[in-house]
Design a protein around this motif. Structure first.
Motif, PDB file in Angstrom:
ATOM      1  N   VAL A 140       5.442  -0.380  11.304  1.00 21.51           N
ATOM      2  CA  VAL A 140       6.006  -0.715   9.993  1.00 21.51           C
ATOM      3  C   VAL A 140       6.082   0.533   9.118  1.00 21.51           C
ATOM      4  CG1 VAL A 140       5.702  -2.087   7.895  1.00 21.51           C
ATOM      5  CG2 VAL A 140       5.164  -3.092  10.131  1.00 21.51           C
ATOM      6  N   CYS A 141       5.006   1.325   9.128  1.00 18.79           N
ATOM      7  CA  CYS A 141       4.987   2.562   8.350  1.00 18.79           C
ATOM      8  C   CYS A 141       6.088   3.520   8.811  1.00 18.79           C
ATOM      9  CB  CYS A 141       3.633   3.246   8.475  1.00 18.79           C
ATOM     10  SG  CYS A 141       2.254   2.328   7.735  1.00 18.79           S
ATOM     11  N   ALA A 142       6.260   3.653  10.125  1.00 20.97           N
ATOM     12  CA  ALA A 142       7.280   4.559  10.654  1.00 20.97           C
ATOM     13  C   ALA A 142       8.667   4.144  10.206  1.00 20.97           C
ATOM     14  CB  ALA A 142       7.193   4.593  12.173  1.00 20.97           C
ATOM     15  N   GLU A 143       8.927   2.853  10.185  1.00 22.68           N
ATOM     16  CA  GLU A 143      10.237   2.366   9.748  1.00 22.68           C
ATOM     17  C   GLU A 143      10.462   2.669   8.270  1.00 22.68           C
ATOM     18  OE1 GLU A 143      13.949   0.969   9.772  1.00 22.68           O
ATOM     19  OE2 GLU A 143      12.664   1.270  11.533  1.00 22.68           O
ATOM     20  N   LYS A 144       9.434   2.503   7.461  1.00 26.57           N
ATOM     21  CA  LYS A 144       9.558   2.820   6.035  1.00 26.57           C
ATOM     22  C   LYS A 144       9.818   4.313   5.830  1.00 26.57           C
ATOM     23  CE  LYS A 144       6.769  -0.879   3.989  1.00 26.57           C
ATOM     24  NZ  LYS A 144       7.718  -1.257   2.922  1.00 26.57           N
ATOM     25  N   LEU A 145       9.147   5.159   6.586  1.00 27.40           N
ATOM     26  CA  LEU A 145       9.344   6.601   6.461  1.00 27.40           C
ATOM     27  C   LEU A 145      10.760   7.004   6.857  1.00 27.40           C
ATOM     28  CD1 LEU A 145       5.894   7.530   7.922  1.00 27.40           C
ATOM     29  CD2 LEU A 145       6.653   8.216   5.653  1.00 27.40           C
ATOM     30  N   GLY A 156      -7.739   4.212   7.978  1.00 29.69           N
ATOM     31  CA  GLY A 156      -9.186   4.144   7.897  1.00 29.69           C
ATOM     32  C   GLY A 156      -9.776   3.220   8.950  1.00 29.69           C
ATOM     33  N   THR A 157     -11.046   2.956   8.815  1.00 25.14           N
ATOM     34  CA  THR A 157     -11.742   2.100   9.765  1.00 25.14           C
ATOM     35  C   THR A 157     -11.330   0.645   9.620  1.00 25.14           C
ATOM     36  OG1 THR A 157     -13.624   3.613   9.737  1.00 25.14           O
ATOM     37  CG2 THR A 157     -14.041   1.386  10.543  1.00 25.14           C
ATOM     38  N   ASN A 158     -10.927   0.265   8.404  1.00 24.51           N
ATOM     39  CA  ASN A 158     -10.577  -1.133   8.151  1.00 24.51           C
ATOM     40  C   ASN A 158      -9.118  -1.322   7.758  1.00 24.51           C
ATOM     41  OD1 ASN A 158     -11.665  -3.845   8.084  1.00 24.51           O
ATOM     42  ND2 ASN A 158     -11.344  -3.827   5.869  1.00 24.51           N
ATOM     43  N   ASN A 159      -8.535  -0.335   7.085  1.00 23.44           N
ATOM     44  CA  ASN A 159      -7.196  -0.501   6.517  1.00 23.44           C
ATOM     45  C   ASN A 159      -6.239   0.599   6.958  1.00 23.44           C
ATOM     46  OD1 ASN A 159      -7.383  -2.759   4.276  1.00 23.44           O
ATOM     47  ND2 ASN A 159      -9.247  -1.548   4.116  1.00 23.44           N
ATOM     48  N   CYS A 160      -4.969   0.262   6.962  1.00 27.84           N
ATOM     49  CA  CYS A 160      -3.877   1.230   7.119  1.00 27.84           C
ATOM     50  C   CYS A 160      -3.056   1.171   5.847  1.00 27.84           C
ATOM     51  CB  CYS A 160      -3.021   0.861   8.336  1.00 27.84           C
ATOM     52  SG  CYS A 160      -1.565   1.912   8.551  1.00 27.84           S
ATOM     53  N   ARG A 161      -2.944   2.317   5.160  1.00 27.52           N
ATOM     54  CA  ARG A 161      -2.274   2.334   3.856  1.00 27.52           C
ATOM     55  C   ARG A 161      -1.253   3.472   3.810  1.00 27.52           C
ATOM     56  NH1 ARG A 161      -7.872   1.862   2.096  1.00 27.52           N
ATOM     57  NH2 ARG A 161      -8.290  -0.205   1.259  1.00 27.52           N
ATOM     58  N   LEU A 162      -0.110   3.180   3.211  1.00 25.28           N
ATOM     59  CA  LEU A 162       0.974   4.157   3.081  1.00 25.28           C
ATOM     60  C   LEU A 162       1.496   4.159   1.660  1.00 25.28           C
ATOM     61  CD1 LEU A 162       3.260   6.009   4.416  1.00 25.28           C
ATOM     62  CD2 LEU A 162       4.553   3.867   4.635  1.00 25.28           C
ATOM     63  N   LEU A 163       1.747   5.357   1.122  1.00 27.18           N
ATOM     64  CA  LEU A 163       2.462   5.516  -0.144  1.00 27.18           C
ATOM     65  C   LEU A 163       3.615   6.481   0.065  1.00 27.18           C
ATOM     66  CD1 LEU A 163      -0.167   5.927  -3.040  1.00 27.18           C
ATOM     67  CD2 LEU A 163       1.167   3.903  -2.434  1.00 27.18           C
ATOM     68  N   ILE A 164       4.770   6.157  -0.493  1.00 25.22           N
ATOM     69  CA  ILE A 164       5.912   7.055  -0.501  1.00 25.22           C
ATOM     70  C   ILE A 164       6.306   7.252  -1.957  1.00 25.22           C
ATOM     71  CG2 ILE A 164       8.273   7.458   0.300  1.00 25.22           C
ATOM     72  CD1 ILE A 164       7.727   5.538   2.609  1.00 25.22           C
ATOM     73  N   ALA A 165       6.454   8.505  -2.374  1.00 22.77           N
ATOM     74  CA  ALA A 165       6.664   8.796  -3.789  1.00 22.77           C
ATOM     75  C   ALA A 165       7.652   9.939  -3.976  1.00 22.77           C
ATOM     76  CB  ALA A 165       5.336   9.144  -4.457  1.00 22.77           C
ATOM     77  N   ARG A 166       8.203  10.019  -5.189  1.00 20.42           N
ATOM     78  CA  ARG A 166       9.039  11.146  -5.598  1.00 20.42           C
ATOM     79  C   ARG A 166       8.390  11.829  -6.796  1.00 20.42           C
ATOM     80  NH1 ARG A 166      13.829   7.471  -4.903  1.00 20.42           N
ATOM     81  NH2 ARG A 166      14.752   8.020  -2.893  1.00 20.42           N
ATOM     82  N   PRO A 167       8.531  13.162  -6.896  1.00 22.23           N
ATOM     83  CA  PRO A 167       7.984  13.866  -8.062  1.00 22.23           C
ATOM     84  C   PRO A 167       8.628  13.366  -9.345  1.00 22.23           C
ATOM     85  CG  PRO A 167       8.602  15.406  -6.331  1.00 22.23           C
ATOM     86  CD  PRO A 167       9.167  14.080  -5.941  1.00 22.23           C
ATOM     87  N   SER A 168       7.835  13.325 -10.404  1.00 23.59           N
ATOM     88  CA  SER A 168       8.326  12.937 -11.724  1.00 23.59           C
ATOM     89  C   SER A 168       7.603  13.803 -12.741  1.00 23.59           C
ATOM     90  CB  SER A 168       8.049  11.447 -11.979  1.00 23.59           C
ATOM     91  OG  SER A 168       8.469  11.056 -13.272  1.00 23.59           O
ATOM     92  N   GLY A 169       8.187  14.975 -13.025  1.00 21.23           N
ATOM     93  CA  GLY A 169       7.510  15.936 -13.888  1.00 21.23           C
ATOM     94  C   GLY A 169       6.239  16.409 -13.213  1.00 21.23           C
ATOM     95  N   GLU A 170       5.118  16.308 -13.917  1.00 22.07           N
ATOM     96  CA  GLU A 170       3.834  16.678 -13.338  1.00 22.07           C
ATOM     97  C   GLU A 170       3.183  15.500 -12.623  1.00 22.07           C
ATOM     98  OE1 GLU A 170       1.419  18.349 -16.354  1.00 22.07           O
ATOM     99  OE2 GLU A 170       2.578  20.198 -16.504  1.00 22.07           O
ATOM    100  N   ASN A 171       3.833  14.363 -12.629  1.00 20.63           N
ATOM    101  CA  ASN A 171       3.290  13.183 -11.983  1.00 20.63           C
ATOM    102  C   ASN A 171       4.185  12.801 -10.810  1.00 20.63           C
ATOM    103  OD1 ASN A 171       1.322  12.968 -14.114  1.00 20.63           O
ATOM    104  ND2 ASN A 171       2.972  12.169 -15.399  1.00 20.63           N
ATOM    105  N   PHE A 172       4.031  11.587 -10.320  1.00 23.01           N
ATOM    106  CA  PHE A 172       4.941  11.107  -9.295  1.00 23.01           C
ATOM    107  C   PHE A 172       5.153   9.609  -9.458  1.00 23.01           C
ATOM    108  CE2 PHE A 172       0.736  11.209  -7.186  1.00 23.01           C
ATOM    109  CZ  PHE A 172       0.592   9.868  -6.843  1.00 23.01           C
TER     110      PHE A 172
END
Length: 419
Positions: free
Chosen positions: A145-150, A93-109
């Motif tokens: 940092v995000c690339a390394e996490k991915l 975004g204009t102010n923040n860089c945010r990353l989430l990494i998730a795995r499916p868990s039923g209908e959620n994650f």
């Protein structure tokens, strides 16, 4: 725009830089080139159990409480089950860089890794029309940092999006290409229309129960999206929407003023309010009749502004996602806090818990935007969401992948029958 959801694949408002919206990057990374409900008593949240808080830095927050798939066309498609693939969503975004990494868990994650950093990519953009060298360097450091996490999480599918700062900057496309070359991350500059859709998909589950239309809004760094929705199955139907180029960064940079005295601070705040209200006027006219309906009107906000003000309302010593995400509180309480912050000096705001240096200068613009939203959609209560675009992207990826898997499985069964 009535009766339709902003599309995932097509651009919303004319041609924008950054290629076709909706693409998924393959993430063959280079190594980094540098070191590294009505309100309950005391504003209580709804009875439903919350997700555990999202920690900062390298820790992952626990399972997010989401339901319903991401894409309207795949509302009944279950997420992949019994698999350990990781999916990722990156929101620049204009102010923040945010990353989430998730795995499916039923209908959620379940979120397995997270990252958030204030990068101020849009700093100075209102005056120059360009991303500054300093802002790009800060952002690139975060994206490494995000690339390394991915890489480390062996992400199966990912989508990375950039919003208003890159949409507006004359060198936005150039920066996107530099990011791809240096980090391997293929950022997609999405339209304001798609930004609104993803925010709704990511947080609509927290909308207070009730009949009739509601407004979901996202106060960003460079823009604010307002979406009029009506409950309809797993995902609410979007009746109307609007995006204005005023977020906490762009409004702060555009509406100047002095912080020296209370009168000067209030004069600047009034000018901020007028600037935003003038931009919101077409949307206000369109939703006026909806606001007069027989059902109590509802409001849900996803942004740092509403989560920060909710933290102040709860008098938290430090930010606690578990306490804030899903909270429903009186709108008048948010107005009171907004007015109080507009009177305070920047030095005094910095001393408040949950604000600090990063938000001290920006939160007043957020208050001006929030009060303007309450003016045009005068709900008695305000729902607070610490979730949005990233969660919407994750659900889109997982639902689309599940749909593809179902198609492949059906094709395989047909082939076996032929044999």
């Amino acid at each position: 725009m009535a009766d339709t959801n902003p599309p995932d694949i097509k651009r919303g408002q004319g041609k924008t830089r950054g290629g076709t919206s909706g693409k998924v990057a393959d993430f063959r990374y280079k190594r980094p080139s540098r070191p590294n409900k009505r309100p309950r008593k005391n504003g209580q949240a709804p009875r439903e159990p919350k997700a555990r808080g999202e920690p900062s830095g390298k820790q992952a927050h626990a399972q997010a409480r989401n339901q319903g798939p991401a894409q309207a066309q795949a509302q009944s498609t279950p997420m992949p089950r019994g698999r350990n693939q990781a999916y990722a969503a990156l929101d620049l975004g204009t102010n923040n860089c945010r990353l989430l990494i998730a795995r499916p868990s039923g209908e959620n994650f379940t979120v397995i890794d997270a990252f958030s950093r204030v990068v101020r990519l849009g700093e100075g953009l209102a005056a120059s029309g360009r991303l500054s060298d300093e802002a790009m360097e800060r952002t690139l450091a975060a994206l490494h940092v995000c690339a390394e996490k991915l890489r480390r999480r062996h992400v199966h599918l990912a989508r990375s999006v950039a919003t208003e700062a890159c949409r507006r900057a004359s060198n936005g496309a150039e920066f996107i290409e530099r990011v791809r070359e240096e980090t391997g991350i293929a950022l997609d500059i999405i339209s304001a229309q798609e930004e609104a859709r993803l925010a709704v998909l990511g947080c609509h589950i927290l909308l207070e129960d009730g009949a009739g239309p509601a407004v979901i809004f996202d106060i960003g760094g460079g823009s604010t999206e307002l979406v009029l929705v009506e409950p309809s199955g797993a995902v609410p139907r979007i009746l109307d929407w609007m995006s204005v180029p005023w977020g906490v960064v762009s409004l702060t940079d555009t509406v100047g003023g002095s912080d020296d005295t209370t009168d000067l601070r209030l004069d600047r705040y009034r000018r901020m309010r007028k600037t935003v209200l003038d931009s919101f006027r077409p949307f206000a006219e369109r939703v006026r009749e909806f606001a007069k309906g027989q059902h109590p009107i509802r409001l849900l906000g996803t942004s740092g502004t509403v989560t920060t003000l909710a933290s102040l309302h709860l008098e938290l010593p430090q930010y606690d996602r578990q306490a804030v995400d899903g909270l429903i509180l009186p709108s008048v309480a948010m107005r009171d806090i907004s007015v109080r912050l507009s009177h305070m000096s920047g030095a005094d705001r910095r001393q408040l818990p949950c604000i600090g240096d990063d938000r001290a200068n920006l939160v007043v613009a957020g208050c001006a935007i929030l009060e303007s939203i309450l003016d045009i959609w005068p709900s008695e209560t305000l729902g607070v969401a610490d979730r949005g675009i990233r969660e919407g992207i994750l659900r889109s990826l997982m639902a689309a992948d599940a749909t593809g898997e179902s198609s492949r499985a059906a094709l395989q069964r047909m082939r076996e029958q032929d044999v």
